[in-house]
Scaffold this motif. Structure first.
Motif, PDB file in Angstrom:
ATOM      1  N   MET A   1      16.802 142.723  29.807  1.00  0.00           N
ATOM      2  CA  MET A   1      16.155 143.972  30.080  1.00  0.00           C
ATOM      3  C   MET A   1      15.768 144.047  31.560  1.00  0.00           C
ATOM      4  O   MET A   1      15.834 145.117  32.135  1.00  0.00           O
ATOM      5  N   ARG A   2      15.344 142.913  32.093  1.00  0.00           N
ATOM      6  CA  ARG A   2      14.994 142.892  33.503  1.00  0.00           C
ATOM      7  C   ARG A   2      16.216 143.141  34.354  1.00  0.00           C
ATOM      8  O   ARG A   2      16.112 143.776  35.405  1.00  0.00           O
ATOM      9  N   VAL A   3      17.311 142.667  33.970  1.00  0.00           N
ATOM     10  CA  VAL A   3      18.547 142.849  34.728  1.00  0.00           C
ATOM     11  C   VAL A   3      18.913 144.327  34.740  1.00  0.00           C
ATOM     12  O   VAL A   3      19.310 144.873  35.771  1.00  0.00           O
ATOM     13  N   ILE A   4      18.766 145.019  33.633  1.00  0.00           N
ATOM     14  CA  ILE A   4      19.093 146.447  33.543  1.00  0.00           C
ATOM     15  C   ILE A   4      18.127 147.247  34.407  1.00  0.00           C
ATOM     16  O   ILE A   4      18.550 148.139  35.151  1.00  0.00           O
ATOM     17  N   LYS A   5      16.849 146.920  34.339  1.00  0.00           N
ATOM     18  CA  LYS A   5      15.875 147.612  35.194  1.00  0.00           C
ATOM     19  C   LYS A   5      16.202 147.387  36.664  1.00  0.00           C
ATOM     20  O   LYS A   5      16.143 148.310  37.474  1.00  0.00           O
ATOM     21  N   GLY A   6      16.574 146.201  37.014  1.00  0.00           N
ATOM     22  CA  GLY A   6      16.917 145.893  38.410  1.00  0.00           C
ATOM     23  C   GLY A   6      18.143 146.662  38.866  1.00  0.00           C
ATOM     24  O   GLY A   6      18.197 147.179  39.990  1.00  0.00           O
ATOM     25  N   LEU A   7      19.163 146.733  37.965  1.00  0.00           N
ATOM     26  CA  LEU A   7      20.377 147.477  38.316  1.00  0.00           C
ATOM     27  C   LEU A   7      20.088 148.981  38.442  1.00  0.00           C
ATOM     28  O   LEU A   7      20.621 149.660  39.328  1.00  0.00           O
ATOM     29  N   VAL A   8      19.268 149.526  37.586  1.00  0.00           N
ATOM     30  CA  VAL A   8      18.901 150.943  37.643  1.00  0.00           C
ATOM     31  C   VAL A   8      18.157 151.218  38.948  1.00  0.00           C
ATOM     32  O   VAL A   8      18.431 152.195  39.658  1.00  0.00           O
ATOM     33  N   LEU A   9      17.203 150.345  39.275  1.00  0.00           N
ATOM     34  CA  LEU A   9      16.464 150.540  40.531  1.00  0.00           C
ATOM     35  C   LEU A   9      17.375 150.389  41.742  1.00  0.00           C
ATOM     36  O   LEU A   9      17.257 151.129  42.721  1.00  0.00           O
ATOM     37  N   LEU A  10      18.293 149.432  41.679  1.00  0.00           N
ATOM     38  CA  LEU A  10      19.244 149.250  42.775  1.00  0.00           C
ATOM     39  C   LEU A  10      20.147 150.467  42.902  1.00  0.00           C
ATOM     40  O   LEU A  10      20.418 150.952  44.006  1.00  0.00           O
ATOM     41  N   PHE A  14      20.323 153.051  46.043  1.00  0.00           N
ATOM     42  CA  PHE A  14      21.598 153.352  46.698  1.00  0.00           C
ATOM     43  C   PHE A  14      21.806 154.863  46.785  1.00  0.00           C
ATOM     44  O   PHE A  14      22.233 155.389  47.818  1.00  0.00           O
ATOM     45  N   LYS A  15      21.503 155.581  45.713  1.00  0.00           N
ATOM     46  CA  LYS A  15      21.652 157.043  45.705  1.00  0.00           C
ATOM     47  C   LYS A  15      20.714 157.697  46.733  1.00  0.00           C
ATOM     48  O   LYS A  15      21.103 158.622  47.443  1.00  0.00           O
ATOM     49  N   VAL A  16      19.496 157.220  46.830  1.00  0.00           N
ATOM     50  CA  VAL A  16      18.546 157.764  47.806  1.00  0.00           C
ATOM     51  C   VAL A  16      19.044 157.508  49.228  1.00  0.00           C
ATOM     52  O   VAL A  16      18.967 158.367  50.097  1.00  0.00           O
ATOM     53  N   MET A  17      19.622 156.315  49.426  1.00  0.00           N
ATOM     54  CA  MET A  17      20.142 155.989  50.746  1.00  0.00           C
ATOM     55  C   MET A  17      21.332 156.897  51.098  1.00  0.00           C
ATOM     56  O   MET A  17      21.426 157.429  52.196  1.00  0.00           O
ATOM     57  N   VAL A  18      22.231 157.111  50.182  1.00  0.00           N
ATOM     58  CA  VAL A  18      23.394 157.972  50.415  1.00  0.00           C
ATOM     59  C   VAL A  18      22.932 159.406  50.664  1.00  0.00           C
ATOM     60  O   VAL A  18      23.397 160.087  51.593  1.00  0.00           O
ATOM     61  N   LEU A  19      22.004 159.879  49.863  1.00  0.00           N
ATOM     62  CA  LEU A  19      21.475 161.233  50.036  1.00  0.00           C
ATOM     63  C   LEU A  19      20.779 161.368  51.400  1.00  0.00           C
ATOM     64  O   LEU A  19      20.934 162.373  52.091  1.00  0.00           O
TER      65      LEU A  19
END
Length: 168
Positions: A1-10, A14-19
């Motif tokens: 579950m921690r891995v999924i949360k980390g991937l979602v946050l990552l 990334f989307k915020v950086m691209v935007l």
């Protein structure tokens, strides 16, 4: 579950950086001036001529406004002079004597009006007066004022008035 949360946050980061990069790039493009190379050189030449023409028309309009204002001022001075002359003539005709506004030793109250006028404005009017009237008007003026008015008058008329002033 921690891995999924980390991937979602990552992924979200990334989307915020691209935007952010996309917005930054669009703002940078909007601030850049348009290069002259993208506009035809003949268009710049034509618009420069048009701008010069507009400036010349604006300057001519300002000059005409100044002239109109000067004419209005002169017209007001002439109307005031006409009114003063009409009042003086009315007093002379009614009373049979000299106008009450005369100064002692001067002889003509109208002299003050001519003294307040510029020589270029007074000369054409005095050109049309007879020698006796012109002599009476000049009798109260300073020599400098008389010289300036005589200089602006018609030459033949200035000679005749000078002879009348000299008594010959």
């Amino acid at each position: 579950m921690r891995v999924i949360k980390g991937l979602v946050l990552l992924g979200l980061a990334f989307k915020v950086m691209v935007l952010g990069l996309w917005c930054w790039d669009s703002v940078a493009h909007a601030e850049r001036p348009v290069a002259e190379a993208s506009v035809a050189p003949d268009l710049f030449a034509k618009s420069r001529g048009f701008r010069e023409l507009l400036e010349a028309v604006r300057q001519r309009g300002e000059e005409l406004d100044r002239r109109e204002q000067a004419l209005a001022t002169r017209e007001a001075a002439v109307k005031a002079l006409e009114q003063a002359l009409a009042e003086a003539a009315g007093r002379v005709e009614a009373g049979g004597g000299a106008p009450s506004g005369e100064t002692t030793g001067c002889g003509v109250a109208v002299t003050k009006i001519y003294q307040s006028m510029r020589p270029e404005e007074a000369a054409p009017i005095i050109d049309r007066l007879d020698d006796a009237t012109a002599t009476r008007i000049f009798g109260c003026m300073r020599e400098k004022q008389i010289g300036a008015i005589l200089g602006a008058m018609n030459r033949e008329r200035a000679v005749a008035v000078t002879k009348a002033l000299a008594g010959g």
